[in-house]
Enzyme design. Structure first.
Site, PDB file in Angstrom:
ATOM      1  CB  THR A 116      -0.887  -0.047   1.269  1.00  0.00           C
ATOM      2  OG1 THR A 116      -1.697  -1.226   1.226  1.00  0.00           O
ATOM      3  CG2 THR A 116      -1.835   1.132   1.400  1.00  0.00           C
TER       4      THR A 116
ATOM      5  N   GLY B 115       1.213  -1.624   4.506  1.00  0.00           N
ATOM      6  CA  GLY B 115       1.620  -2.864   5.158  1.00  0.00           C
ATOM      7  C   GLY B 115       0.521  -3.839   5.493  1.00  0.00           C
TER       8      GLY B 115
END
Length: 590
Positions: free
Chosen positions: A401, A489
């Site tokens: 991300t 993450g």
């Protein structure tokens, strides 16, 4: 002082425009910058500089955030882009109010709770991920439109123009970009459109080469003129064709399942404004993202659990022990209680109550480790020191991300986390459009994680999967920004943000040091994934002595954050090393 002079020199160099049509030299990655006029922190120097340029030209934090996010779609396309979604948290300096936009992807209207089940068996995660089944309706472009209309001064066309120009002229490939293509090379090669873009001549773009994406530049231009082209028009039709007829390379042996996303699904998509989550911590006001994100409730619950301890006075092992146990318990509750609020009445207020946190905190023992997975509590009727129900571990998810943080000269702040889920998303580039599609629907639980217990995160028609994204803004008791932070993450986002918050607010670490500290991420499992530097530390030895068990995980998160630095200045901070290091920038270095 030397660092600040270096930043000033770097910024002055960056102001020199490259020759027309030429790609600029690779800008430097700087983990900390302090100064006036606004600040931007992201994982990528090209993207951060675009945000700074918007601020320098008079744009506000929202204008800069959208422009930075669009640039990340060019330079960090394997983590985010217009084929994905995210959560946008905004602080308005005039009203001192925090607001949020839910840009989470949605499942197609045809989806059922058996979306990822074949012959009564859940699909393997990697097969579900690389498929049309996993693609949700993208929410990122609609988020940009909503944010600009509500708080911005730029039109969408103007906000997208710098990223369009970046995609057209190109940027210098770094080792991170090269490594991300290399790690996905086998998957990307199985799609004609993806391999054509990211595997020219059959190999990843070389470090130091110039990468251009004219198809994405043209798509940005088209969406700037009319966002309806994605939500029901020509771009949308191309997207739907890709999902329903994946562009599989002839001769590939990969079983790529088609999805059922339709143009109607795109046309019906909305990115709603939602009330933020709210809790207090050490006299500060902590705002985050409400369901369908679990970030705000889970970070908030962990902080509430930890508030019963004086973390500032504890030794490093004592502090880390309580941090690990608090996130273990908050994840047990997250897994049981959080889902799309349009389908499930998530007890957000109760999860964030201090009464519930106290009922969980008393389970933590100073010299013993709680069994894992831990059972959830009941936030609607909390019983002190009692876990109820069946323990459920956190399901598998992906860990790619991106997050950006922006502040402007007026004091407005944005914390924005956006994603396409796994590194490279579904692996499918929309032919002729230059962007990867998400695999966000794999954030649903494929089957109930606890048989016989209602599962708030099963797939459903037009439903939003639960997320762990945790863009967070902390205010003081006068409503002024203390800190804005977030991270990529997957589910590790929650533990990363909690660790940075407690390290900065309680342990008084410098912001850049709190970001750089070795990380552990307990998500209600028997072992705690941790970075190698954490596992090798003396604190980890002390934790093992009381029963903690660790497994090695690569880099956890890639934080960006901003805080006031006094005298009207901002401090922007980013990762010094993870993902190759981040890029902190200010308009006028101090």
């Amino acid at each position: 002082m030397l660092l600040l002079r270096t930043v000033a020199a770097v910024v002055s160099v960056l102001l020199v425009a490259p020759p027309a049509g030429a790609a600029p030299a690779a800008p430097p990655r700087v983990p900390e910058a302090v100064g006036w006029g606004g600040a931007v922190s992201s994982v990528d120097p090209d993207a951060s500089q675009i945000g700074i340029d918007v601020l320098r030209r008079g744009g506000n934090a929202v204008d800069a955030a959208v422009a930075t996010a669009a640039a990340l779609g060019v330079t960090d396309p394997f983590s985010a882009g217009i084929g994905g979604g995210g959560f946008f948290v905004h602080y308005d300096a005039k009203s001192r109010r925090v607001s949020t936009i839910d840009g989470r992807e949605t499942a197609p209207a045809s989806a059922t709770d058996k979306l990822f089940v074949e012959n009564g068996v859940p699909l393997p995660f990697d097969q579900a991920m690389t498929s049309g089944l996993s693609v949700g309706v993208p929410g990122t472009p609609r988020t940009w439109q909503q944010a600009l209309r509500r708080w911005g001064t730029y039109s969408l066309r103007d906000a997208l123009r710098p990223a369009e120009e970046l995609a057209r002229r190109g940027f210098v490939v770094d080792s991170t970009f090269n490594a991300q293509v290399s790690s996905n090379a086998a998957r990307f090669a199985d799609f004609t459109s993806t391999s054509a873009l990211y595997l020219p001549n059959g190999v990843p773009p070389a470090v130091g080469s110039t990468f251009r994406n004219p198809d994405l530049a043209n798509t940005y231009r088209e969406l700037g003129r009319d966002l309806g082209s994605l939500y029901g028009g020509a771009v949308g039709r191309d997207l739907v064709r890709t999902v329903q007829q994946p562009p599989v390379t002839p001769g590939s042996t990969r079983n790529v399942r088609a999805g059922k996303l339709t143009v109607s699904d795109l046309a019906k998509y909305t990115a709603p404004f939602r009330a933020p989550t709210f809790t207090t911590y050490r006299g500060l006001d902590v705002y985050g993202m409400a369901p369908p994100s679990s970030g705000g409730t889970t970070v908030g619950e962990a902080l509430n659990i930890l508030e019963s301890y004086d973390l500032a006075k504890l030794s490093e092992p004592e502090y880390l022990h309580r941090f690990i146990e608090a996130t273990k318990l908050s994840f047990a509750d997250r897994n049981r209680w959080v889902g799309d609020p349009s389908f499930y009445d998530a007890p957000t207020r109760q999860l964030l109550s201090q009464r519930f946190a106290d009922s969980r905190s008393c389970l933590i023992k100073p010299n013993a480790v709680l069994p894992a997975p831990a059972a959830p509590g009941d936030p609607r009727n909390p019983a002190p020191c009692v876990s109820e129900g069946v323990a459920a571990p956190t399901p598998q998810d992906a860990e790619r991300t991106t997050h950006l943080t922006v502040a402007d000269r007026w004091g407005n702040v944005v914390a924005y986390t956006l994603t396409i889920e796994a590194e490279g998303g579904s692996g499918m580039v929309v032919p002729g459009r230059g962007f990867l599609l998400n695999n966000e629907l794999t954030d649903f639980n494929f089957v109930p994680i606890t048989p016989g217990v209602p599962d708030p995160n099963l797939p459903g028609p037009s439903k939003r999967p639960r997320s762990s994204m945790s863009p967070t803004i902390v205010l003081d008791d006068h409503g002024r920004v203390v800190l804005a932070v977030g991270s990529p993450g997957g589910a590790t986002i929650i533990t990363t943000v909690t660790q940075v918050l407690t390290s900065r607010l309680d342990r008084k670490a410098r912001l850049v040091d709190a970001i750089a500290s070795p990380r552990a991420s307990q998500r209600n499992s028997a072992t705690t994934p941790a970075e190698a530097a954490f596992i090798a530390s003396p604190a980890a030895d002390a934790l093992r002595a009381i029963g903690h068990r660790f497994s090695t995980n690569a880099d956890i998160g890639a934080v960006t954050a901003i805080e006031p630095a006094g005298r009207g200045q901002w401090r922007a901070a980013a990762e010094p090393a993870r993902r190759g290091g981040g890029a902190a920038r200010v308009v006028h270095p101090g």
